[in-house]
Design an enzyme around this catalytic site. Structure first.
Site, PDB file in Angstrom:
ATOM      1  N   LYS A  35     104.201  26.154   6.356  1.00  0.00           N
ATOM      2  CA  LYS A  35     104.470  25.979   4.929  1.00  0.00           C
ATOM      3  C   LYS A  35     105.837  26.530   4.599  1.00  0.00           C
ATOM      4  O   LYS A  35     106.276  27.516   5.181  1.00  0.00           O
ATOM      5  CB  LYS A  35     103.432  26.753   4.110  1.00  0.00           C
ATOM      6  CG  LYS A  35     102.096  26.077   4.059  1.00  0.00           C
ATOM      7  CD  LYS A  35     101.309  26.534   2.839  1.00  0.00           C
ATOM      8  CE  LYS A  35      99.982  25.835   2.786  1.00  0.00           C
ATOM      9  NZ  LYS A  35      98.928  26.518   3.555  1.00  0.00           N
TER      10      LYS A  35
ATOM     11  N   VAL B 275      95.607  33.058  13.207  1.00  0.00           N
ATOM     12  CA  VAL B 275      96.088  32.319  14.378  1.00  0.00           C
ATOM     13  C   VAL B 275      96.234  33.292  15.560  1.00  0.00           C
ATOM     14  O   VAL B 275      95.818  32.989  16.682  1.00  0.00           O
ATOM     15  CB  VAL B 275      97.422  31.606  14.069  1.00  0.00           C
ATOM     16  CG1 VAL B 275      98.078  31.081  15.340  1.00  0.00           C
ATOM     17  CG2 VAL B 275      97.186  30.466  13.072  1.00  0.00           C
TER      18      VAL B 275
ATOM     19  N   ASP C  96     109.020  41.019   6.940  1.00  0.00           N
ATOM     20  CA  ASP C  96     107.716  40.358   6.977  1.00  0.00           C
ATOM     21  C   ASP C  96     107.746  39.172   7.945  1.00  0.00           C
ATOM     22  O   ASP C  96     108.213  38.084   7.615  1.00  0.00           O
ATOM     23  CB  ASP C  96     107.320  39.899   5.566  1.00  0.00           C
ATOM     24  CG  ASP C  96     105.880  39.403   5.513  1.00  0.00           C
ATOM     25  OD1 ASP C  96     105.239  39.292   6.577  1.00  0.00           O
ATOM     26  OD2 ASP C  96     105.400  39.140   4.394  1.00  0.00           O
TER      27      ASP C  96
ATOM     28  N   LYS D  20      90.589  40.087   6.910  1.00  0.00           N
ATOM     29  CA  LYS D  20      91.540  39.228   7.613  1.00  0.00           C
ATOM     30  C   LYS D  20      92.026  40.008   8.840  1.00  0.00           C
ATOM     31  O   LYS D  20      92.565  41.097   8.698  1.00  0.00           O
ATOM     32  CB  LYS D  20      92.701  38.881   6.672  1.00  0.00           C
ATOM     33  CG  LYS D  20      93.815  38.089   7.314  1.00  0.00           C
ATOM     34  CD  LYS D  20      94.930  37.816   6.307  1.00  0.00           C
ATOM     35  CE  LYS D  20      96.219  37.462   6.999  1.00  0.00           C
ATOM     36  NZ  LYS D  20      97.350  37.357   6.059  1.00  0.00           N
TER      37      LYS D  20
ATOM     38  N   SER E 274     105.110  37.266  10.664  1.00  0.00           N
ATOM     39  CA  SER E 274     103.692  37.197  11.057  1.00  0.00           C
ATOM     40  C   SER E 274     103.491  37.552  12.522  1.00  0.00           C
ATOM     41  O   SER E 274     104.272  37.155  13.393  1.00  0.00           O
ATOM     42  CB  SER E 274     103.168  35.786  10.811  1.00  0.00           C
ATOM     43  OG  SER E 274     101.841  35.688  11.297  1.00  0.00           O
ATOM     44  N   ALA E 275     102.393  38.264  12.775  1.00  0.00           N
ATOM     45  CA  ALA E 275     102.003  38.579  14.160  1.00  0.00           C
ATOM     46  C   ALA E 275     101.646  37.307  14.935  1.00  0.00           C
ATOM     47  O   ALA E 275     101.568  37.340  16.164  1.00  0.00           O
ATOM     48  CB  ALA E 275     100.828  39.551  14.153  1.00  0.00           C
ATOM     49  N   ASP E 276     101.453  36.194  14.222  1.00  0.00           N
ATOM     50  CA  ASP E 276     101.183  34.919  14.920  1.00  0.00           C
ATOM     51  C   ASP E 276     102.314  34.584  15.889  1.00  0.00           C
ATOM     52  O   ASP E 276     102.086  34.032  16.967  1.00  0.00           O
ATOM     53  CB  ASP E 276     101.068  33.754  13.918  1.00  0.00           C
ATOM     54  CG  ASP E 276      99.843  33.835  13.027  1.00  0.00           C
ATOM     55  OD1 ASP E 276      98.985  34.718  13.249  1.00  0.00           O
ATOM     56  OD2 ASP E 276      99.755  33.000  12.090  1.00  0.00           O
TER      57      ASP E 276
ATOM     58  N   GLU F 290      90.177  28.348  13.864  1.00  0.00           N
ATOM     59  CA  GLU F 290      90.273  29.703  13.289  1.00  0.00           C
ATOM     60  C   GLU F 290      89.367  29.884  12.072  1.00  0.00           C
ATOM     61  O   GLU F 290      88.854  28.908  11.503  1.00  0.00           O
ATOM     62  CB  GLU F 290      91.726  30.032  12.913  1.00  0.00           C
ATOM     63  CG  GLU F 290      92.282  29.150  11.808  1.00  0.00           C
ATOM     64  CD  GLU F 290      93.351  29.840  10.974  1.00  0.00           C
ATOM     65  OE1 GLU F 290      93.096  30.936  10.449  1.00  0.00           O
ATOM     66  OE2 GLU F 290      94.442  29.253  10.820  1.00  0.00           O
TER      67      GLU F 290
HETATM   68  N1  PSU Z   1      99.414  29.504   6.720  1.00  0.00           N
HETATM   69  C1  PSU Z   1      98.771  28.462   6.190  1.00  0.00           C
HETATM   70  N2  PSU Z   1      97.415  28.517   6.080  1.00  0.00           N
HETATM   71  C2  PSU Z   1      96.693  29.600   6.516  1.00  0.00           C
HETATM   72  C3  PSU Z   1      97.406  30.686   7.101  1.00  0.00           C
HETATM   73  C4  PSU Z   1      98.760  30.595   7.183  1.00  0.00           C
HETATM   74  O1  PSU Z   1      99.401  27.484   5.802  1.00  0.00           O
HETATM   75  O2  PSU Z   1      95.467  29.608   6.384  1.00  0.00           O
HETATM   76  C5  PSU Z   1      96.631  31.871   7.617  1.00  0.00           C
HETATM   77  C6  PSU Z   1      96.397  31.733   9.134  1.00  0.00           C
HETATM   78  O3  PSU Z   1      95.166  32.318   9.463  1.00  0.00           O
HETATM   79  C7  PSU Z   1      97.543  32.541   9.716  1.00  0.00           C
HETATM   80  C8  PSU Z   1      97.636  33.676   8.709  1.00  0.00           C
HETATM   81  O4  PSU Z   1      97.309  33.011  11.025  1.00  0.00           O
HETATM   82  O5  PSU Z   1      97.414  33.055   7.454  1.00  0.00           O
HETATM   83  C9  PSU Z   1      98.973  34.368   8.756  1.00  0.00           C
HETATM   84  O6  PSU Z   1      98.937  35.500   7.960  1.00  0.00           O
HETATM   85  P1  PSU Z   1     100.180  36.517   7.991  1.00  0.00           P
HETATM   86  O7  PSU Z   1     101.328  35.736   7.417  1.00  0.00           O
HETATM   87  O8  PSU Z   1      99.739  37.657   7.133  1.00  0.00           O
HETATM   88  O9  PSU Z   1     100.399  36.878   9.421  1.00  0.00           O
HETATM   89 MN    MN Z   2     103.111  39.289   6.899  1.00  0.00          MN
END
Ligand code: PSU
Ligand code: MN
Length: 303
Positions: free
Chosen positions: A160, A107, A139, A87, A141-143, A25
């Site tokens: 994390k 991701v 909140d 992003k 994540s879309a992941d 990524e």
């Molecule tokens: N968590 C980590 N390192 C990262 C990310 C998440 O420990 O670099 C990054 C990844 O690209 C992940 C994104 O897909 O943050 C998730 O962001 P959000 O929580 O806004 O969906």
């Molecule tokens: Mn988010």
């Protein structure tokens, strides 16, 4: 063919010949680490994939083109621009293409583009998940949604503890995403090997992982799998140190009114500052560790 996708010639050739390829990524480069360590790490991670016998495909969006495989110069440029690059998660994808913009893929979007290119294995550091307090902030994540629907295996070091790991596991269970522990029964928590939570199953070899992926494909199951690979012992951090930093960072995010896609980059950057250089070193080690395992799984899939 997908009219918006450019597959790097080396990646295209490997895919054509049925050779192993690993997706990587780019948000980790632009938003996850500072320059110049981000560029150096991205290039070294590609080298790790190569030494393990696979072809790396770092994924990003450049001038509105979906890229599976970047040149050295393109990685350098993304790393230098850092957080100035958008992003890009699922909702952003079509807009960036239509506007001809650059984007760093999370991701979620790395999975989407890997899938479009025919790449089945993807290595990263940590995934996004359900944030602490999500029961009121919503909140998530879309992941996680992407893991629920896109058939790509994601190798990570767990998530994390900026996230609510328990709720993240619940969400993945609801959406039918298996969470596998590589050589462990316990979910790793990125900087540490332990979380006090269990994975669904332990697996002990790349061949076993490849077999699971093959069966899922034979059954036409939709969605991905999450392979969690603990950080090597020597680099595992003190849970008290890291948890104190996380608590403080979350408190600051709240008091500063940080919301939406800015939350994760803010927390990552603050945790890094609060722990000094240690956390960055651990981060680099675990990403390489994941890249190696992903290359081995990709190779086992090609057997
Ligand atoms: N968590 C980590 N390192 C990262 C990310 C998440 O420990 O670099 C990054 C990844 O690209 C992940 C994104 O897909 O943050 C998730 O962001 P959000 O929580 O806004 O969906
Ligand atoms: Mn988010």
């Amino acid at each position: 063919m997908n009219p918006y996708l450019d597959i790097h010639p080396e990646v295209a050739e490997a895919l054509k010949q049925g050779k192993p390829v690993v997706a990587l990524e780019s948000t980790i480069i632009s938003h996850g680490m500072p320059y110049p360590q981000n560029v150096q790490t991205a290039l070294e991670v590609e080298e790790v994939v190569r030494s393990a016998g696979a072809v790396p495909a770092t994924i990003a969006i450049l001038k509105g083109r979906l890229k599976a495989g970047l040149t050295r110069e393109e990685i350098e440029s993304l790393g230098q621009k850092g957080q100035a690059v958008t992003k890009t998660s699922r909702r952003d994808l079509a807009i960036l293409i239509a506007k001809g913009m650059d984007g760093a893929t999370t991701v979620a979007t790395t999975m989407m583009i890997a899938h479009m290119a025919g790449i089945r294995v993807f290595a990263t550091g940590g995934i996004g998940g359900v944030h602490r307090g999500a029961e009121t902030t919503m909140d998530i994540s879309a992941d996680l949604q992407e893991l629920a629907q896109t058939d790509v295996a994601v190798v990570c070091a767990g998530a994390k503890a900026i996230l609510d790991l328990k709720l993240t596991l619940e969400y993945l269970e609801t959406h039918g995403v298996p969470v596998l522990g590589y050589g462990t029964e316990e979910l790793p928590a990125f900087y540490t090997r332990t979380s006090g939570l269990s994975v669904d199953y332990r697996v002990d070899s790349p061949e076993e992982l490849a077999k699971i992926m093959q069966v899922r494909r034979d059954l036409a199951l939709s969605g991905g799998i999450l392979i969690t690979n603990p950080i090597p012992k020597a680099w595992s951090m003190d849970p008290e140190v890291i948890n104190a930093a996380i608590h403080r960072a979350i408190g600051e995010a709240e008091s500063q009114g940080i919301t939406g896609k800015a939350v994760t980059p803010f927390l990552l950057a603050r945790v890094k500052e609060l722990t000094g250089g240690d956390s960055l070193e651990s981060n680099i080690v675990l990403v390489k560790n994941n890249a190696r395992l992903a290359a081995e799984v990709a190779a086992a899939l090609c057997q």
